[in-house]
Scaffold this active site. Structure first.
Site, PDB file in Angstrom:
ATOM      1  N   ASN A   9       0.875  -1.164   0.000  1.00 17.79           N
ATOM      2  CA  ASN A   9       0.000   0.000   0.000  1.00 17.79           C
ATOM      3  C   ASN A   9       0.913   1.215   0.000  1.00 17.79           C
ATOM      4  OD1 ASN A   9      -1.807   2.033   0.452  1.00 17.79           O
ATOM      5  ND2 ASN A   9      -2.281   1.441   2.565  1.00 17.79           N
ATOM      6  N   LYS A  11       0.214   4.246  -0.380  1.00 16.64           N
ATOM      7  CA  LYS A  11      -0.401   5.483   0.146  1.00 16.64           C
ATOM      8  C   LYS A  11      -0.080   6.645  -0.805  1.00 16.64           C
ATOM      9  CE  LYS A  11      -0.124   3.322   4.608  1.00 16.64           C
ATOM     10  NZ  LYS A  11      -0.094   3.420   6.062  1.00 16.64           N
ATOM     11  N   HIS A  94      -9.511   1.526   4.283  1.00 16.08           N
ATOM     12  CA  HIS A  94      -8.270   1.637   5.064  1.00 16.08           C
ATOM     13  C   HIS A  94      -8.498   2.580   6.253  1.00 16.08           C
ATOM     14  CE1 HIS A  94      -4.187   2.748   6.170  1.00 16.08           C
ATOM     15  NE2 HIS A  94      -3.845   1.580   5.647  1.00 16.08           N
ATOM     16  N   GLU A  96      -6.844   4.921   7.415  1.00 18.84           N
ATOM     17  CA  GLU A  96      -6.592   6.344   7.122  1.00 18.84           C
ATOM     18  C   GLU A  96      -7.789   6.970   6.410  1.00 18.84           C
ATOM     19  OE1 GLU A  96      -2.805   5.742   5.212  1.00 18.84           O
ATOM     20  OE2 GLU A  96      -2.010   5.117   7.156  1.00 18.84           O
ATOM     21  N   GLU A 166      -5.751  -4.692  10.241  1.00 20.61           N
ATOM     22  CA  GLU A 166      -4.710  -3.708  10.523  1.00 20.61           C
ATOM     23  C   GLU A 166      -5.034  -2.955  11.797  1.00 20.61           C
ATOM     24  OE1 GLU A 166      -2.462  -2.641   6.669  1.00 20.61           O
ATOM     25  OE2 GLU A 166      -4.129  -1.268   6.869  1.00 20.61           O
ATOM     26  N   GLY A 172       2.352   2.269  10.645  1.00 23.84           N
ATOM     27  CA  GLY A 172       3.357   3.321  10.502  1.00 23.84           C
ATOM     28  C   GLY A 172       4.042   3.708  11.798  1.00 23.84           C
ATOM     29  N   SER A 212       3.121  -2.127  10.268  1.00 23.29           N
ATOM     30  CA  SER A 212       4.562  -2.250  10.505  1.00 23.29           C
ATOM     31  C   SER A 212       5.117  -3.639  10.198  1.00 23.29           C
ATOM     32  CB  SER A 212       4.915  -1.839  11.939  1.00 23.29           C
ATOM     33  OG  SER A 212       4.555  -0.477  12.167  1.00 23.29           O
TER      34      SER A 212
HETATM   35  P1  PGA Z   1       2.676   0.272   7.583  1.00 27.14           P
HETATM   36  O1  PGA Z   1       1.240   0.513   6.885  1.00 27.14           O
HETATM   37  O2  PGA Z   1       3.205  -1.028   7.022  1.00 27.14           O
HETATM   38  O3  PGA Z   1       3.492   1.454   7.168  1.00 27.14           O
HETATM   39  O4  PGA Z   1       2.446   0.196   9.042  1.00 27.14           O
HETATM   40  C1  PGA Z   1       0.361  -0.546   6.658  1.00 27.14           C
HETATM   41  C2  PGA Z   1      -0.912  -0.020   6.045  1.00 27.14           C
HETATM   42  O5  PGA Z   1      -1.363   1.061   6.450  1.00 27.14           O
HETATM   43  O6  PGA Z   1      -1.487  -0.650   5.149  1.00 27.14           O
END
Ligand code: PGA
Length: 248
Positions: A9, A11, A94, A96, A166, A172, A212
């Site tokens: 992903n 982003k 997601h 976000e 998630e 992140g 992560s």
């Molecule tokens: P990350 O993000 O691996 O940077 O924690 C995962 C995601 O949001 O899909």
């Protein structure tokens, strides 16, 4: 046997030049991958990505899709528009999107129906916040999100759907859920799907872990019986790191 699925992903990262460079570097590194490999790129990189992955194992994904076929929805992109660009997968719901753009279980449901209805495959995201986890509400939250996302969806649609668990506090942040915790919550998610669609359908559903996930923890997470893949943010932006996760 279910084929694991590892998806990047990206982003809001990479312009066209960066997209081409990253995918050109990535393709040979994942050519022997045993899992399905997907990159979910920004809308503006889709065409560049499609050309860069031609003839490789990498599949193309987007990060959002609107629920309506067309109309007065400024800034949105329809499922048919994605199909036209040869997009195969799309991330829906997601955290976000839920956190910053007002996505709800109902909008996730509507987007999911539009996506599978148009022949796209969807990666539906669920997961609890730190506050919810600390209040002991993780199981309740992910069950509610699953029930909401799948509301009114026919069993036949399930073969086009992947779920991503998630935990919001792990995205992140460098904090990964322990493999055991991730496995336990994914079991809860699978149970919710079983209640809706029965044991066989729930067993066949691929459920990813995300948050992560990186070259260091991928093999431990992927060894867990309930975990069928990963949704990778930060570590998907470096070809070498993403390839290590893919080749866990
Ligand atoms: P990350 O993000 O691996 O940077 O924690 C995962 C995601 O949001 O899909």
């Amino acid at each position: 046997m279910k084929r694991p699925i590892i998806a990047g992903n990206w982003k809001m990262n990479n312009t066209n030049a960066g997209t081409k460079a990253l995918l050109t570097e990535l393709a040979p590194l994942v050519k022997d991958a045993k899992c399905e490999v997907v990159v979910c790129v920004p809308f503006t990189d889709i065409d560049t990505a499609r050309k860069a992955i031609r003839g490789t194992k990498i599949k193309l994904g987007a990060q959002n899709v609107h629920w309506a076929p067309k109309g007065a929805f400024t800034g949105e992109i329809s499922a048919e528009m994605l199909k036209e660009l040869k997009v195969e997968y799309v991330i829906i719901g997601h955290s976000e999107r839920r956190q910053y753009f007002g996505e709800t279980d109902a909008s996730v449901n509507a987007r999911l129906k539009a996506a599978v209805g148009a022949g796209l495959k969807a990666i539906v995201c669920v997961g609890e916040t730190l506050e919810e986890r600390e209040a002991g509400k993780t199981n309740e939250v992910v069950t509610r999100q699953i029930n909401g996302a799948f509301e009114g969806l026919e069993k036949i649609a399930l073969k086009s759907i992947v779920v991503a668990y998630e935990p919001v506090w792990a995205i992140g942040t460098g904090k990964t859920a322990t493999a055991e915790d991730a496995n336990d919550t994914i079991a809860v998610i699978r149970k919710a799907i079983r209640k809706l669609y029965g044991r066989t359908a729930a067993g066949a559903m691929r459920i990813q872990y995300g948050g992560s996930m990186n070259p260091k923890n991928a093999s431990e997470l992927m060894a867990m019986p309930e975990i069928d893949g990963g949704l990778i943010g930060g570590a998907s932006l470096k070809a070498e790191d993403f390839a290590k996760v893919v080749n866990y």
